[in-house]
Design an enzyme around this catalytic site. Sequence first.
Site, PDB file in Angstrom:
ATOM      1  N   HIS A  31       2.555   8.183  -4.800  1.00 40.55           N
ATOM      2  CA  HIS A  31       1.600   8.238  -3.708  1.00 40.55           C
ATOM      3  C   HIS A  31       2.135   7.751  -2.270  1.00 40.55           C
ATOM      4  O   HIS A  31       3.308   7.580  -2.440  1.00 40.55           O
ATOM      5  CB  HIS A  31       0.542   7.156  -4.002  1.00 40.55           C
ATOM      6  N   GLU A  32       1.321   7.760  -1.227  1.00 40.78           N
ATOM      7  CA  GLU A  32       1.917   7.269   0.014  1.00 40.78           C
ATOM      8  C   GLU A  32       2.765   6.000   0.026  1.00 40.78           C
ATOM      9  O   GLU A  32       3.820   6.103   0.983  1.00 40.78           O
ATOM     10  CB  GLU A  32       0.515   7.024   0.922  1.00 40.78           C
ATOM     11  N   GLY A  33       2.580   5.113  -0.755  1.00 39.35           N
ATOM     12  CA  GLY A  33       3.143   3.770  -0.680  1.00 39.35           C
ATOM     13  C   GLY A  33       4.796   4.256  -1.184  1.00 39.35           C
ATOM     14  O   GLY A  33       5.711   3.814  -0.456  1.00 39.35           O
ATOM     15  N   HIS A  34       4.897   4.917  -2.389  1.00 35.00           N
ATOM     16  CA  HIS A  34       6.141   5.492  -2.711  1.00 35.00           C
ATOM     17  C   HIS A  34       6.918   6.200  -1.310  1.00 35.00           C
ATOM     18  O   HIS A  34       8.143   6.106  -1.401  1.00 35.00           O
ATOM     19  CB  HIS A  34       6.198   6.275  -3.972  1.00 35.00           C
ATOM     20  N   GLN A  58       9.040  -2.855 -19.856  1.00 37.35           N
ATOM     21  CA  GLN A  58       8.071  -3.783 -18.960  1.00 37.35           C
ATOM     22  C   GLN A  58       6.364  -3.765 -19.196  1.00 37.35           C
ATOM     23  O   GLN A  58       5.787  -4.222 -18.411  1.00 37.35           O
ATOM     24  CB  GLN A  58       8.351  -3.484 -17.336  1.00 37.35           C
ATOM     25  N   GLN A 145       6.767  -4.553  -0.964  1.00 41.14           N
ATOM     26  CA  GLN A 145       6.411  -5.880  -1.071  1.00 41.14           C
ATOM     27  C   GLN A 145       4.951  -6.039  -1.703  1.00 41.14           C
ATOM     28  O   GLN A 145       4.612  -7.323  -2.195  1.00 41.14           O
ATOM     29  CB  GLN A 145       5.938  -6.142   0.482  1.00 41.14           C
ATOM     30  N   ASP A 147       4.702  -5.643  -4.823  1.00 43.03           N
ATOM     31  CA  ASP A 147       5.083  -6.342  -6.105  1.00 43.03           C
ATOM     32  C   ASP A 147       5.857  -7.548  -5.736  1.00 43.03           C
ATOM     33  O   ASP A 147       7.220  -7.506  -5.739  1.00 43.03           O
ATOM     34  CB  ASP A 147       5.715  -5.532  -7.173  1.00 43.03           C
ATOM     35  N   VAL A 173       1.480  -0.589   1.894  1.00 45.60           N
ATOM     36  CA  VAL A 173       0.764   0.646   2.359  1.00 45.60           C
ATOM     37  C   VAL A 173      -0.720   0.669   1.704  1.00 45.60           C
ATOM     38  O   VAL A 173      -0.872   0.528   0.523  1.00 45.60           O
ATOM     39  CB  VAL A 173       1.364   2.047   1.999  1.00 45.60           C
TER      40      VAL A 173
END
Length: 277
Positions: A31-34, A58, A145, A147, A173
């Site tokens: 998504h936009e964050g990546h 995980q 950030q 995480d 984001v």
Amino acid sequence: MKVIKTISEMRRWRRANRGTVALVPTMGFLHEGHLSLIRKAKSHAQQTVVSIYVNPTQFAPGEDLDKYPRDIERDEALCRAEGVDVVFYPSNEEMYPAGHKTYVVTEDLSGILCGKSRPTHFRGVTTIVAKLFNIVQPDSAVFGQKDAQQALIINRMNEDLNFGVHIIIASIVRETDGLAMSSRNKYLSGQHRTEAAVLYQSLQMARREFESGKRDFETLKNKMQRHILHNSSAKIDYIEYRDAETLAPVQTDTKKILFLLAAYFGKTRLIDNIILK
Ligand code: PAF
């Protein structure tokens, strides 16, 4: 753009590419964050490698490993459009062949906050990130950030195990209502998606109070909790405030305070945080 599926080919590519390499480790469903992490990576190195791997170690039994959203064709198209050089897309057999027994654990930091409700989570994260660092041999690596605890743990591991990778942390984001972007937002029902905006609202409330001079963090925490509980059906996992550099409890001389929280909307667990300076 190359799509590499094996460790041996990834190593061959790295040996043949002497320039600087930035790695963006992801679990896909970009998504936009990546994409903001990829753009950051591109500004730091000559070549960018994006790893796409839903890391089973995980996830605890009963968590969302099987239903974690996946769409490799779309991810590849997005990476190509961003000018990524390599997508590293290994299989489970490649990353954890039969007989795999070694894990990387960052003690103490892995057992607090998110580590309390997900006790094996960070062991899986540090193990896969250490493996990716060894395979890709990046000069730098970019993490989000959102995480915040993961970012601090990876920094610690990088220092302690002398990987020498330059760790870059990119800002969160957000959607227009403030919800931090996450692949897990896709799980939210319409009602939960609307309600989830309370998380950022509560963090903003803490920021406003802090900026107006309030330093009673327990009171701030209780206000945040009340805001979330009165305005949504969320179940709060935790709301905490810690030293933003060490995750240690806040002292009078703490310079940057990390307010962080986790809450369930139905079965979906969301996290968010802000840094108060
Ligand atoms: O943040 C994530 O998406 C994952 O925890 C990571 C760092 C890619 C490791 O699997």
